[in-house]
Write an enzyme that holds these catalytic residues in place. Structure first.
Site, PDB file in Angstrom:
ATOM      1  N   LYS A  70       7.480 -10.658   2.051  1.00  0.00           N
ATOM      2  CA  LYS A  70       6.344 -10.331   1.172  1.00  0.00           C
ATOM      3  C   LYS A  70       6.136 -11.440   0.135  1.00  0.00           C
ATOM      4  CE  LYS A  70       6.988  -5.382   1.907  1.00  0.00           C
ATOM      5  NZ  LYS A  70       7.631  -4.148   1.436  1.00  0.00           N
TER       6      LYS A  70
ATOM      7  N   GLN B 272      10.996  -2.028  -3.813  1.00  0.00           N
ATOM      8  CA  GLN B 272      11.356  -1.945  -2.399  1.00  0.00           C
ATOM      9  C   GLN B 272      12.170  -0.684  -2.131  1.00  0.00           C
ATOM     10  OE1 GLN B 272      10.218  -3.992   0.113  1.00  0.00           O
ATOM     11  NE2 GLN B 272      11.208  -2.540   1.492  1.00  0.00           N
TER      12      GLN B 272
ATOM     13  N   ASP C  91       1.518  -0.439  -3.866  1.00  0.00           N
ATOM     14  CA  ASP C  91       2.080   0.177  -2.658  1.00  0.00           C
ATOM     15  C   ASP C  91       1.354   1.490  -2.335  1.00  0.00           C
ATOM     16  OD1 ASP C  91       3.930  -1.076  -1.077  1.00  0.00           O
ATOM     17  OD2 ASP C  91       5.638  -0.600  -2.354  1.00  0.00           O
TER      18      ASP C  91
END
Ligand code: NAP
Length: 295
Positions: A53, A97, A120
Site C-alpha cells: 500500500k 492494518q 478504509d
C-alpha cells in the site's frame, strides 16, 4: 470454453494512472494527499500488505507516514497514534492494518478514526451511510470489485449475485452495495455463509458468484452454472515445497476447473487484491480533494 481472465492488475493500473493526475493537480494547489498507516505487531502478511500500500502511494505521489507498534502495545498507545493522525493536517486518510494482535480492540480503534479520514470505510458512520446509499468512503475490497466489474464491461444490474462469506469488510458490505438502486448495484443478492446448509444450491443459480470465505476450494466447478462470472476474493497460503518461499497463494475457488466452465474469472493473485489497493488510494485522494475544497 476457456474463461476470460479479469485482470485486476491492469484495471488497478488504469485507476492509479487517473489518480496520479488528480494528485498532481492537488499538489500544484499546495495539498499533497497523505496517508497515515498504523501497523501493530509483526504478522508477515500484514507487513506485506502495508508495504504494498505504501509503495502504491509513493508511485502516484501520495505521502505516507507509518507508525509501527509492537504486538504488546496497549489500547491507549494504539488510540494515541490514531488521535495523532486525526489531528495531523498533512494526513487525509488513516489506515489501521487489520487484524490487530488483540482483535477485541478493533471496534474501539476503528471508531476512534475521524470519519472524514476513514479511507478504509470501516467506521460505523461510513458503514451506515453506505447502507443508506449516502456519499461516503466505501470499503476498499467491495468497492474495488464493483469497479473491476464495471471496467470489465460486466453489469450486475438485474443479475443474481451470490456472495459467499459475510464478514464486515467484504461479504456484507458487498452484498449491500450490490443491492442498492444505483448504476453499480441493482442486483438480486443472496448472501451465503457457514450457516447455509447447501451453498451449491444457491451458487448454481447465480449469474455472478463472489467467493470471500477465506478457504481454498470453497467454490468448485460443480457449484457454478456454465457461463457464470466468478470473483475470487480469497487469499490463502498453501504449502508448496517447490515454491521459492515454501508456499503459494490460492483463492477460494477451484480456479483451474472453473476456468473451463465459466465466462469470466479473477485470478489470485492479480484479481481483487490490486483493486483493493487502488481504491484505498482513490479514497485518500478524494479525502484530500475535500480538504482542499476541490469538487
Ligand atoms: P473472514 O472475516 O474470515 O470471513 C469469512 C466469511 O466466510 C465468514 O462470514 C464465514 O462465515 C464465511 N465462511 C468461511 N468458511 C466458509 C465455508 N466453508 N462456507 C461458507 N462460508 C464460509 O474473512 P474476510 O476478511 O471476509 O476475507 C475473506 C477472504 O478474502 C480471506 O481469504 C482474505 O484473506 C481475503 N481478502 C482479500 C482481500 C483482497 O484485497 N484480495 C481483501 C480482504 C480479504 P461465518 O460468518 O459463518 O463464520
Amino acid at each position: 470454453m476457456s474463461a476470460r481472465i479479469l485482470d485486476g492488475k491492469a484495471v488497478a493500473r488504469e485507476i492509479r494512472e487517473e489518480l496520479r493526475g488528480d494528485v498532481e493537480k492537488l499538489t500544484q494547489q499546495g495539498v499533497t494527499p497523505g496517508l497515515g498507516v498504523l501497523l501493530v505487531g509483526d504478522d508477515p502478511a500484514s507487513r506485506s500488505y502495508v508495504t504494498a500500500k505504501e509503495k502504491a502511494c509513493a508511485e502516484i505521489g501520495i505521502y505516507s507516514e507509518e507508525v509501527r507498534l509492537p504486538a504488546t502495545a496497549s489500547r491507549q498507545e494504539i488510540l494515541d497514534v490514531v488521535e495523532g493522525f486525526n489531528r495531523e493536517p498533512r494526513i487525509h486518510g488513516i489506515l489501521v492494518q487489520l487484524p490487530l494482535p488483540d482483535a477485541a480492540m478493533e471496534e474501539e480503534v476503528i471508531a476512534a478514526i475521524l470519519p472524514e479520514k476513514d479511507v478504509d470505510g470501516f467506521h460505523p458512520s461510513s458503514i451506515g451511510k453506505m447502507m443508506l446509499g449516502l456519499p461516503t468512503f466505501l470499503p476498499c475490497t467491495p468497492h474495488g470489485i464493483l469497479h473491476l466489474l464495471k471496467r470489465s464491461g460486466i453489469s450486475a444490474r438485474g443479475k443474481h449475485v451470490v456472495v459467499v462469506g459475510r464478514s464486515n469488510i467484504v461479504g456484507r458490505p458487498l452484498a449491500n452495495l450490490l443491492s442498492l438502486k444505483n448504476e453499480l448495484g441493482n442486483a438480486t443478492v443472496t448472501l451465503c455463509h457457514t450457516g447455509t446448509p447447501d451453498i451449491g444450491a444457491f451458487t448454481r443459480q447465480a449469474d455472478i458468484v463472489v467467493a470471500a470465505a477465506g478457504r481454498p476450494n470453497t467454490v468448485t466447478a460443480e457449484m457454478v452454472a456454465e457461463g457464470a462470472v466468478v470473483i475470487d476474493v480469497g487469499v490463502n497460503r498453501v504449502e508448496d515445497p517447490t515454491a521459492p518461499r515454501g508456499y503459494r497463494l490460492v483463492g477460494d475457488v477451484d480456479f483451474n476447473a472453473l476456468r473451463e466452465k465459466v465466462s469470466a474469472i479473477t485470478p489470485v493473485p492479480g484479481g481483487v487484491g490490486p483493486m483493493t489497493i487502488a481504491m484505498l488510494l482513490y479514497n485518500t485522494v478524494r479525502s484530500a480533494e475535500k480538504h482542499a475544497g476541490v469538487q
